[in-house]
Design a protein around this motif. Structure first.
Motif, PDB file in Angstrom:
ATOM      1  N   UNK A 337     -26.884  10.289   1.408  1.00 10.16           N
ATOM      2  CA  UNK A 337     -28.174  10.024   1.108  1.00 10.16           C
ATOM      3  C   UNK A 337     -29.245  11.034   1.004  1.00 10.16           C
ATOM      4  N   UNK A 338     -28.938  12.314   1.001  1.00  8.57           N
ATOM      5  CA  UNK A 338     -30.001  13.341   1.087  1.00  8.57           C
ATOM      6  C   UNK A 338     -30.625  13.391  -0.495  1.00  8.57           C
ATOM      7  N   UNK A 339     -31.909  13.731  -0.424  1.00  5.65           N
ATOM      8  CA  UNK A 339     -32.531  13.793  -1.673  1.00  5.65           C
ATOM      9  C   UNK A 339     -31.976  14.865  -2.387  1.00  5.65           C
ATOM     10  N   UNK A 340     -31.970  14.723  -3.785  1.00  6.06           N
ATOM     11  CA  UNK A 340     -31.378  15.810  -4.579  1.00  6.06           C
ATOM     12  C   UNK A 340     -32.144  17.223  -4.709  1.00  6.06           C
ATOM     13  N   UNK A 341     -33.752  16.816  -4.696  1.00  7.87           N
ATOM     14  CA  UNK A 341     -34.622  17.969  -4.556  1.00  7.87           C
ATOM     15  C   UNK A 341     -34.495  18.588  -3.436  1.00  7.87           C
ATOM     16  N   UNK A 342     -34.003  17.859  -2.356  1.00  8.93           N
ATOM     17  CA  UNK A 342     -34.063  18.622  -1.039  1.00  8.93           C
ATOM     18  C   UNK A 342     -32.730  19.465  -0.911  1.00  8.93           C
ATOM     19  N   UNK A 343     -31.703  19.021  -1.198  1.00  6.05           N
ATOM     20  CA  UNK A 343     -30.640  19.499  -1.449  1.00  6.05           C
ATOM     21  C   UNK A 343     -30.403  20.938  -2.052  1.00  6.05           C
ATOM     22  N   UNK A 344     -31.295  20.828  -3.334  1.00  7.36           N
ATOM     23  CA  UNK A 344     -31.437  22.170  -4.207  1.00  7.36           C
ATOM     24  C   UNK A 344     -32.266  23.188  -3.406  1.00  7.36           C
TER      25      UNK A 344
END
Length: 901
Positions: A337-344
């Protein structure tokens, strides 16, 4: 500079480390928060502002140690021990109030075997029962959701009732202190919540990025190393200091690189790999060191594998076992559930600061103090048997090993079958068809997901293998007693959500219930025709199961060879129908169109397993936990708690009391005061553990703590445990040295007693210490080697301090406990090499005087004079100037508290 020059400085210098956050569980969290509340009182009394007293380091406290099993029942007939374990051992105290399980009406399924019962979800369901406690338990016969078991509800009600004072205090703490978050009961275990919800991997505060790191009071804190987070467990007093903004001081350790190469055998499960790596590291002597994994083999390990290996640190002695973040980690975080933007952002940052591990082999590997190489290719799958679990047999040698067992004399492995009878075949009629039984034929096959096989990957591997087998046209002979006994409804949940449960059922592996069955001999009787054929031909019939017990005759009196195997291998052997098979060269059977099907054709790859595990198991679990965290807990939400700046201490409370650690809070340090004419409170031997010093279990009825609680109007039933009462210094002080196994040389036998020398009375340790304090006489402790062994426990230092102990004089110390003694204000003194009380002629009945110079220095020698005139030297075990400073202030808590004045 010391870290940059790590090659020459390792093991020689100490470095400070400030973690990004702290995690606590409630047994260690309650004394920490009580100390903070007491610090506010002391700061106000000294003229300071109590509102300023807050944790400086973000802290998460999980209330997960307060649940006790007051109610238990079995919903499945013939399963007296739900959830696994030895059926001969008592599981829980049975309540006379037996709640009746709610019944669901039959939904008209064919082959109904009885009413749906809400049952115990099991004790050995592994990490997943803790993760999704509210996942609907499924009826073992109909696979339909049933209401939450009444036992669960009743135990939770008892938990809130018994611990209301503690829970109210925790809720007050969460309201008034900044930087503290309390995760209420019924959410999950501390290490699991830390892994699944609290971990950030990379912190982002006001556009400033830095790596996530953590110290905790739970021994499982190292699990987060598998996510690329630096973290390990420390003592309670050290943790409080970190919460107040002080760094953890540690000797710059050696960093051992563990290179994983090669490719694991296709038949090797996650359990095989984790156990093998743990064994290698234990043999490599990595105790007290950091371990970092690198090499091409790392990518083959799932995050579940990595966290399990990191969690085994105490087993092989490393401080931590670190897996750098890589693409496997990022994929896992995406499913949680980690946010895609945060993962980037996370990926870009970690690559920029060289903390991201590239999957491609690098021409320049990291530098390490030493390198341990482990070839995954050397890890092969094993089964255990045919009579003892310690007799391991490589799967690729199974056929030849069974043949050897037939030849050997009767004993721990042999069956002594005459050579001319080893190929005997006995025909048998069953359900209108003829079958042939021979030595090695399988008649029992049980998939059990408890204890060592609770890892989702191994039970999912069995399901995926079953799916491929059915699709290929394979089947299991109908006379084989097959069964699937999950450790909990959670296992059934992820088998069902991944779509493999119908295929297991097709092969005969239907859910039979949630409890110990096959392991403890509760298998349904074999068909009479099969039993007669086995006995008639004196056939060595076999059982295979993924449990832990395989003694001869345990499964069934006519089944003499029993093998323990992983769940997928149980299914594979059931399809083959015999253990006399070489999986490499012989087919399991014939599929559609007469095609020979080999095990390699249907064995799921690790990539397939990881995909199903992440998408069907991990994602649903994390979604459920996130919802629970956001919604909160109904009982917790309704719990009332004060909101005052200072905690309103209840003088009648037996759980929460304001301790006296800050009674002498001073703005400036004072020179260490001499210890004059001290009596010896206890004369102890070698290997005295923190459990000897401060027990955590039940409160004995004859103990000083029990007398105190009885005088407060409590009955023995209401005593609870020392662990639950760590917020009450009166109980914990009375519990210090209250272990019935304590061996005090003054007494000569195990007992929590000592001698008060001025009167000659033999008393409880607390009563003797209390008399010494009334008389104004300081006390010390004499001990042997390794004083303070065992789990780090803050009350093992706090308790002696409140008993009036000024110094401990021992031959050697456990490192963490030594630092905790300093952290509370007790001087750790050590005999010179080769000396001890016996060589010095000390009886312990003397009085001791210790003079501290105005300026202490690390490791300096002090003189001790006894009342008999003897003078001898000891070493003051202060390792650096910071420890001396802490001692001068009366410990780390007083040192930090002065900042608020």
């Amino acid at each position: 500079m010391n870290i940059l020059d790590w090659k020459t400085k390792q093991n020689n210098v100490e470095v400070p480390f400030c973690p990004a956050r702290v995690v606590l569980q409630d047994f260690t969290g309650i004394p920490a928060m009580v100390d903070f509340a007491a610090m506010r009182e002391a700061v106000r009394s000294a003229g300071g502002d109590p509102v300023k007293v807050n944790p400086a380091c973000p802290t998460d406290l999980t209330v997960d140690h307060s649940l006790q099993i007051d109610f238990s029942k079995c919903a499945i007939q013939n399963a007296p021990n739900p959830g696994g374990g030895d059926s001969q051992k008592p599981m829980a105290k049975l309540s006379p109030l037996k709640a009746q399980p709610r019944k669901l009406p039959c939904r008209g399924q064919t082959g109904c075997k009885g009413p749906c019962s809400a049952g115990d979800s099991g004790r050995h369901s592994g990490q997943f029962s803790a993760q999704i406690e509210n996942t609907p338990i499924l009826c073992p016969f109909h696979l339909q959701p049933v209401p939450e078991p009444e036992t669960v509800l009743k135990n939770q009600e008892m938990e809130f009732g018994r611990n209301r004072e503690r829970l109210q205090f925790f809720k007050w703490s969460s309201k008034v202190f900044k930087n503290i978050s309390v995760i209420p009961p019924e959410t999950g275990m501390a290490h699991q919540v830390n892994l699944e919800y609290l971990s950030r991997v990379v912190f982002e505060v006001k556009d400033f990025l830095y790596p996530d790191s953590v110290v905790g009071t739970d021994s499982h804190t190292t699990m987060v190393n598998g996510l690329g987070i630096l973290g390990w467990g420390v003592g309670g007093i050290e943790t409080e200091a970190v919460m107040l903004g002080m760094p953890v001081t540690l000797t710059l350790p050696e960093v051992v690189g563990c290179e994983l190469t090669g490719t694991a055998s296709p038949l090797a499960t996650s359990i095989d790999i984790v156990v093998s790596i743990t064994k290698h590291l234990k043999q490599a002597d990595v105790a007290g060191k950091f371990v970092e994994f690198f090499g091409s083999g790392v990518s083959q390990l799932s995050v579940a594998d990595r966290t399990t290996i990191a969690n085994m640190c105490p087993e092989y002695g490393a401080i931590l076992s670190f897996f750098p973040v890589d693409n496997v980690t990022l994929k896992h975080l995406k499913h949680t559930g980690f946010d895609k933007a945060k993962l980037e952002v996370m990926e870009a940052y970690l690559k920029a600061v060289k903390l991201f591990r590239n999957d491609e082999s690098s021409s320049r590997e990291p530098e390490y103090s030493q390198v341990v190489q482990i070839s995954l290719s050397s890890i092969i799958p094993y089964v255990s048997g045919p009579k003892r679990s310690q007799d391991r047999v490589a799967v690729n040698n199974m056929k030849s090993d069974f043949q050897a067992c037939l030849n050997e004399k009767s004993g721990v492995k042999g069956f002594q079958i005459a050579a001319e009878k080893q190929n005997d075949i006995v025909p048998v009629q069953y359900e209108g068809n003829e079958y042939k039984l021979s030595h090695g034929c399988i008649v029992i096959a049980a998939v059990i997901s408890c204890t060592n096989n609770c890892n989702p990957s191994v039970i999912l591997a069995a399901g995926l293998l079953a799916k491929k087998a059915v699709e290929a046209g394979l089947a299991v002979k109908p006379y084989i007693r097959t069964s699937l006994s999950p450790g909990s409804g959670m296992v059934t949940h992820y088998l069902s959500s991944s779509g493999v449960l119908p295929y297991l059922s097709k092969l005969g592996f239907e859910v039979v219930g949630y409890g110990c069955s096959t392991c403890v001999g509760n298998t349904a009787p074999l068909p009479e025709a099969i039993r007669n054929a086995i006995k008639q031909g004196d056939i060595i019939a076999c059982g295979v199961l993924s449990g832990t017990k395989n003694f001869e005759g345990r499964l069934c009196d006519c089944v003499r060879a029993n093998y323990l195997a992983s769940p997928p291998l149980v299914v594979a052997y059931a399809i083959a129908g015999t253990v006399r098979i070489d999986f490499e060269t012989e087919p399991l059977g014939t599929g559609f169109n007469g095609k020979s099907i080999y095990l390699r054709d249907i064995w799921p790859t690790r990539r397939e397993l990881h995909t199903v595990e992440e998408e069907c198991v991990i994602s649903s679990m994390f979604k459920e936990l996130k919802e629970k965290m956001e919604k909160g807990n109904k009982r917790w939400n309704l719990l009332e708690a004060p909101e005052s700046t200072l905690f309103p201490w209840d003088l009648k409370s037996t759980y929460i009391r304001c301790p006296s650690f800050f009674d002498k809070l001073a703005k400036e340090p004072v020179s260490p005061q001499p210890i004059e004419n001290a009596h010896v409170l206890l004369y102890l031997g070698d290997s005295v553990t923190t459990d000897h010093i401060s027990p955590a279990g039940s409160i004995a009825r004859s103990s000083a703590a029990a007398k105190y609680l009885t005088n407060k109007g409590l009955t023995p039933r209401e005593f609870n445990s020392y662990g639950a009462r760590r917020g009450n210094d009166a109980v914990m002080t009375r519990g210090t040295f209250a272990n019935i196994k304590l061996l005090n040389k003054f007494i000569g036998k195990p007992a929590p007693k000592t001698i008060h020398f001025p009167s000659g009375q033999t008393l409880d340790v607390f009563e003797a210490a209390e008399l010494y304090q009334r008389e104004g006489t300081p006390v010390i402790i004499l001990a042997g080697k390794k004083y303070g062994l065992g789990s780090s426990r803050d009350w093992a230092a706090k308790g002696p301090f409140l008993l009036g102990v000024k110094a401990v004089l021992a031959e050697s110390y456990e490192k963490v406990h030594r630092s905790q003694l300093i952290g509370i204000g007790i001087a750790p003194l050590q005999f010179l090499p080769g000396e001890n009380p016996s060589t010095l002629g000390l009886t312990g009945r003397e009085q001791f005087s210790i003079l501290f110079p105005p300026e202490l220095s690390p490791g300096m020698t002090l003189d001790i004079k006894t009342s008999t005139g003897k003078v001898f030297s000891v070493i003051a075990l202060f390792e650096n100037d910071m420890e001396i400073t802490l001692y001068k202030y009366g410990g780390s808590l007083n040192f930090v508290a002065r900042r608020f004045l």
